[in-house]
Enzyme design. Structure first.
Site, PDB file in Angstrom:
ATOM      1  N   ASP A   1      -4.397 -68.050  13.433  1.00 36.28           N
ATOM      2  CA  ASP A   1      -4.016 -66.713  13.897  1.00 36.28           C
ATOM      3  C   ASP A   1      -3.975 -66.673  15.414  1.00 36.28           C
ATOM      4  O   ASP A   1      -3.045 -66.139  16.013  1.00 36.28           O
ATOM      5  CB  ASP A   1      -5.011 -65.664  13.389  1.00 36.28           C
ATOM      6  CG  ASP A   1      -4.678 -65.250  11.968  1.00 36.28           C
ATOM      7  OD1 ASP A   1      -3.843 -65.934  11.367  1.00 36.28           O
ATOM      8  OD2 ASP A   1      -5.250 -64.269  11.473  1.00 36.28           O
TER       9      ASP A   1
ATOM     10  N   ASP B   1      -9.356 -62.769   6.441  1.00 36.48           N
ATOM     11  CA  ASP B   1      -7.947 -62.770   6.798  1.00 36.48           C
ATOM     12  C   ASP B   1      -7.179 -62.156   5.637  1.00 36.48           C
ATOM     13  O   ASP B   1      -7.224 -62.673   4.531  1.00 36.48           O
ATOM     14  CB  ASP B   1      -7.517 -64.226   7.041  1.00 36.48           C
ATOM     15  CG  ASP B   1      -6.040 -64.327   7.356  1.00 36.48           C
ATOM     16  OD1 ASP B   1      -5.482 -63.297   7.755  1.00 36.48           O
ATOM     17  OD2 ASP B   1      -5.473 -65.405   7.201  1.00 36.48           O
TER      18      ASP B   1
ATOM     19  N   THR C   1      -2.003 -59.320   9.389  1.00 38.35           N
ATOM     20  CA  THR C   1      -1.804 -59.337   7.927  1.00 38.35           C
ATOM     21  C   THR C   1      -2.575 -58.207   7.264  1.00 38.35           C
ATOM     22  O   THR C   1      -2.153 -57.676   6.254  1.00 38.35           O
ATOM     23  CB  THR C   1      -2.291 -60.666   7.339  1.00 38.35           C
ATOM     24  OG1 THR C   1      -3.549 -60.976   7.904  1.00 38.35           O
ATOM     25  CG2 THR C   1      -1.330 -61.761   7.659  1.00 38.35           C
ATOM     26  N   THR C   2      -3.730 -57.858   7.846  1.00 35.58           N
ATOM     27  CA  THR C   2      -4.533 -56.796   7.247  1.00 35.58           C
ATOM     28  C   THR C   2      -3.909 -55.433   7.527  1.00 35.58           C
ATOM     29  O   THR C   2      -3.746 -54.614   6.620  1.00 35.58           O
ATOM     30  CB  THR C   2      -5.958 -56.835   7.815  1.00 35.58           C
ATOM     31  OG1 THR C   2      -6.423 -58.167   7.805  1.00 35.58           O
ATOM     32  CG2 THR C   2      -6.888 -56.007   6.977  1.00 35.58           C
TER      33      THR C   2
END
Length: 545
Positions: free
Chosen positions: A393, A62, A95-96
């Site tokens: 998530d 994550d 987020t990535t």
């Protein structure tokens, strides 16, 4: 001629870098951070293993969790890490991609900076590009029917596929969807989905992941206070308290002087009577189960046990709130104010089970719970922590869809479509702004490119054919299959993302690129060890800094 020796305006121990050097430095810092995370995108994502300073281990893919653990020096890198946290708090997913995108936006700007183009020109172009991105995203998006469970599961599945729990994706999707559906409630036409407070994830090491489930109710890691109290109650009447069932000592320190012996006995008797009074207030309402956030004295336990009431003490405030939402009780702060409507009767079962070597209290099978507990089982702490992050998530994604039911295709399809739209637009633009504008459009291609790289297909070939595909009419949903690296229509694969996540990703990425391009000077003051003493004595040179 007057020869001045060089004058120190800024204190001697202050470093100052300015101009081009800083801008290129910022770009490099951003690219480095993006490179760390680049392999964590897509279904073929690699995990990172991080040692935190305390010696604990974090295994995750994550983006936010990785960057949280990394210690960085460079200020630009710090702001990159900040944006992944923003993304996590706002929408919980992507987020990535936000880091990779921001890094790429800066990387394409580097070329213009080297050609002596002014940062404000690039910024203006980026801003324009962002507006067009958002409008073309809204064009691509399709509405979704929230009541259709199949579709929702598909959306959550797309979010989970890139995570460690993709093996158990059906189970995880079900868990996430059930949990979010449980805590969703509407009042005055406003939807509120509070995952953080009302969908608690409890990790119990042991067992296998398939044992995980969503409880229709709450689980607390507590045992009953007295061994002879009942551990299994059907249809319990539950009272939730916020006060302690002990003798209340004075708020401030009190001294009592006693002259006669019987006064002392009287004082003890008062304490006992006080507790007896409290317990009678409670027993009057005939509950089966009392849960309090504070302590319960031995005497109170005795009275409650005689009345056949089970008591649990020192429950966390958040847990207490969840129990209240699940069984419909109200939390009462004073025993003498207890009324019948404060009693929760929504739960059909209370039991204490022993799992592993700890006792857990279950309040389950509620009629219409508005809070729930997710129980995760698994082999080790690290795995459980990662599964919890993945579930968070998944739940966020589910929440985003329920709040804003719009979808865009995943797998790099959206990026390619938006990129194509922007490139077409840039052809009719005039002036110097068109180059950075087009570069911003090209920067979006980093997402499909990374997906192709991560599964080991030939980047250039696939990307070129994808670009060609997007020039045709009606092929906006074509993207990369992250497992194989082949081109597929995302409609058939069923990979969709919430529009909210994509919008936030683009906004955050472009904003950050703009922010870092604006910087042309970094002044960092380092205090010397001896400074502290000289400052305090009011040294003359300290005043000049």
């Amino acid at each position: 001629l007057m020869c001045y020796s060089s004058i120190h305006v800024i204190g001697q121990n202050t470093k100052r870098e300015s101009g081009r050097k800083v801008q290129l430095g910022n770009v490099n810092a951003a690219k480095t951070i993006a490179d760390i995370i680049r392999t964590c995108l897509g279904p073929r994502a690699m995990m990172k293993m991080l040692l935190d300073p305390m010696g604990g281990i974090v295994m995750t893919n994550d983006g936010n969790a990785i960057l949280r653990e990394i210690q960085v020096q460079h200020p630009a890198a710090k702001s990159m890490i900040e944006i992944s946290r923003t993304q996590d708090e706002e929408v919980g997913d992507g987020t990535t991609s936000v880091i990779i995108l921001a890094g790429e936006m800066l990387a394409v700007a580097e070329h213009f900076l080297e050609q002596q183009m002014h940062p404000t020109v690039i910024i203006g172009a980026y801003r324009k590009a962002l507006d067009d991105m958002i409008s073309s995203l809204n064009k691509i998006s399709t509405p979704v029917d929230v009541s259709n469970r199949e579709i929702l599961l598909k959306i959550i599945k797309s979010a989970i596929n890139t995570k460690a729990i993709s093996h158990w994706s059906d189970l995880a999707c079900g868990i996430a969807l059930d949990a979010v559906k449980t805590v969703e409630f509407e009042e005055n036409g406003r939807k509120e989905i509070d995952i953080k407070n009302y969908a608690k994830v409890e990790k119990i090491p042991g067992g296998i992941i398939e044992d995980s489930c969503v409880l229709r109710g709450i689980m607390v890691n507590k045992d009953v206070t007295h061994p002879r109290m009942r551990r299994y109650i059907k249809n319990p009447r539950i009272v939730l308290l916020d006060c302690s069932l002990e003798y209340k000592k004075g708020e401030s320190q009190t001294d009592i002087e006693i002259t006669r012996e019987e006064d002392f006995a009287r004082i003890l008797q008062m304490e006992e009577e006080y507790i007896q009074q409290i317990c009678e207030d409670l027993i009057r309402i005939k509950p089966d189960l009392i849960i309090t956030e504070k302590g319960i004295s031995d005497l109170a336990q005795h009275y409650l046990m005689r009345a056949n009431i089970t008591a649990i003490r020192r429950v966390r405030k958040t847990d207490n709130n969840r129990i209240a939402r699940a069984c419909g009780a109200r939390i009462v702060s004073r025993t003498d104010e207890l009324r019948d409507e404060d009693v929760g009767t929504g739960a059909r079962l209370f039991e204490v089970k022993k799992i592993g070597d700890e006792y857990f209290t279950f309040i389950t099978d509620c009629k219409d719970p508005k809070a729930c507990t997710i129980i995760l089982r698994g082999a080790s702490k690290e795995i459980l922590a990662e599964v919890e992050r993945n579930l968070q998530d998944a739940m966020q994604v589910c929440r985003n869809v329920l709040v804003d039911p719009q979808l865009v295709p995943g797998g790099g399809a959206t990026e390619m479509a938006v990129s194509h739209t922007l490139t077409e637009k840039s052809k009719v633009m005039t002036g110097v702004e068109q180059w950075p504008y087009r570069a911003a459009a090209q920067a979006l291609e980093v997402i499909p490119r990374t997906l192709i790289q991560n599964c080991g297909a030939s980047t250039i070939r696939v990307l070129t054919s994808l670009r060609a595909k997007h020039t045709q009419e009606g092929s906006q949903t074509w993207g990369v299959n992250g497992e194989t690296g082949a081109l597929v229509d995302m409609k058939d694969l069923g990979i969709w993302e919430p529009l909210a996540v994509k919008l936030q990703t683009y906004k955050t990425a472009v904003e950050t690129a703009v922010l870092l391009l604006r910087i042309d000077d970094i002044v960092s003051g380092h205090k010397k060890k001896g400074d502290d003493q000289s400052r305090s004595t009011g040294a003359p040179d300290a005043a000049q800094e």
